[in-house]
Design a protein around this motif. Structure first.
Motif, short mmCIF file in Angstrom:
data_model
loop_
_atom_site.label_atom_id
_atom_site.label_comp_id
_atom_site.label_asym_id
_atom_site.label_seq_id
_atom_site.Cartn_x
_atom_site.Cartn_y
_atom_site.Cartn_z
N ILE A 1 -44.74 27.14 -6.39
CA ILE A 1 -45.22 27.33 -5.02
C ILE A 1 -45.77 28.74 -4.80
O ILE A 1 -46.09 29.10 -3.66
N SER A 2 -45.84 29.52 -5.86
CA SER A 2 -46.33 30.90 -5.75
C SER A 2 -47.66 31.08 -6.47
O SER A 2 -48.06 32.21 -6.76
N LEU A 3 -48.36 29.99 -6.76
CA LEU A 3 -49.62 30.08 -7.49
C LEU A 3 -50.69 30.92 -6.78
O LEU A 3 -51.47 31.59 -7.44
N PRO A 4 -50.78 30.88 -5.44
CA PRO A 4 -51.80 31.74 -4.81
C PRO A 4 -51.65 33.22 -5.13
O PRO A 4 -52.61 33.89 -5.48
N VAL A 5 -50.43 33.76 -5.01
CA VAL A 5 -50.25 35.18 -5.29
C VAL A 5 -50.37 35.46 -6.79
O VAL A 5 -50.90 36.51 -7.20
N LEU A 6 -49.92 34.53 -7.63
CA LEU A 6 -50.05 34.72 -9.07
C LEU A 6 -51.52 34.72 -9.48
O LEU A 6 -51.94 35.49 -10.34
N ALA A 7 -52.31 33.84 -8.86
CA ALA A 7 -53.75 33.81 -9.16
C ALA A 7 -54.44 35.07 -8.68
O ALA A 7 -55.32 35.61 -9.36
N THR A 8 -54.03 35.59 -7.52
CA THR A 8 -54.63 36.83 -7.01
C THR A 8 -54.31 38.01 -7.92
O THR A 8 -55.20 38.78 -8.30
#
Length: 304
Positions: free
Chosen positions: A199-206
């Protein structure tokens, strides 16, 4: 007041607003695309015409001499491409993992040393040991001279990205989810990898995108730690090429063959050709991360 007239006026206003928004976004897209088009045009322009006429979106005379000069030593360029790709891929994966591993404990309320680790991060953001201790650490203490590790290790951790990831965890990861994982007998590693990260893919992708750009554009570490030409990064090889071209051009400029040298050694178009060659892989990175931006926003939701 006629209801039909109100609906009609609302539809017209909505249509007008939609048209205005489309025009704004088209203008914004052109503002982003046109510089890239100009760079490509300059890289394909004749060096003499560039000096006389300046930059044009459509050159009067197409010339690929900048690319010919750039690929004169294609073996070195291919090796540098391989080095930059390897360092970028390995470094990005390790950096994102380490940043998440550091941010996860300091986000947890039950971690006893959270304040100490936060303070340590803050100190590294405010103060730096300087270039000399940085060089001595990697060369004399770690003995990483002429190694790929010297290109990867300096970018593995970033205090600012750790704080961003920690804040994202605080706002996105519910304590109830972690508690439910503990009740089900999951270990901390399993909670981290199977519950928190999905559920933390957005920050990991950034963070991954910024780290990828940092590794790909890095040339300073190659200059400091690498003497073996087979281990130079792409950016450092290109910097050396442009310096050699400018040196050669300046040495012969006053010898009466300035025009011939200007045609034989393109410098302005060479700079733009280097940008075109180096920007290619980055253009493929954005769609890859964009997919995870969208995916990360839709998975792992907790039903209330």
């Amino acid at each position: 007041m006629n209801p039909k007239a109100s609906v009609t006026s609302y539809q017209r206003a909505s249509k007008l607003a939609e048209i205005i928004l489309h025009i704004i976004f088209i203008a914004f897209s052109l503002a982003c695309i046109m510089p890239i088009v100009l760079i490509v045009a300059i890289s394909l322009s004749d060096e003499k015409l560039l000096t006389l006429q300046g930059y044009k979106f459509w050159p009067d005379k197409l010339d690929v001499s900048a690319y010919q000069y750039l690929f004169t030593n294609s073996t070195t360029l291919v090796k540098a491409y391989g080095v930059s790709l390897s360092v970028t891929i390995i470094g990005t994966i390790l950096a994102v993992l380490l940043i998440a591993l550091y941010a996860y404990p300091i986000f947890r309320k039950d971690f006893p040393f959270k304040k100490a680790f936060n303070f340590y991060l803050l100190i590294t953001m405010l103060f730096s040991g300087g270039l000399v201790p940085f060089y001595l650490l990697y060369v004399n203490f770690l003995e990483l001279k002429d190694s790929f590790a010297a290109l990867i290790l300096p970018g593995l951790s970033n205090a600012f990205y750790i704080f961003i990831t920690r804040t994202f965890f605080q706002q996105t990861v519910p304590e109830e989810m972690i508690e439910s994982g503990k009740l089900d007998g999951a270990s901390e590693w399993r909670i981290f990898f199977q519950l928190v990260l999905p559920i933390s893919l957005p920050v990991l992708a950034t963070v991954g995108l910024f780290t990828t750009l940092m590794y790909w554009n890095d040339w300073f570490n190659s200059m400091l730690f690498i003497n073996d030409t087979d281990k130079y990064s792409l950016q450092y090889v290109m910097i050396q090429m442009i310096r050699q071209a400018e040196f050669f051009k300046n040495q012969l400029a006053g010898s009466g063959v300035a025009l011939m040298v200007q045609e034989a050694v393109p410098t302005e178009s060479l700079r733009m050709a280097m940008v075109v060659v180096s920007i290619g892989p980055i253009l493929f990175v954005y769609p890859f991360f964009q997919k995870y931006f969208t995916k990360g926003l839709t998975i792992g939701a907790i039903k209330g």
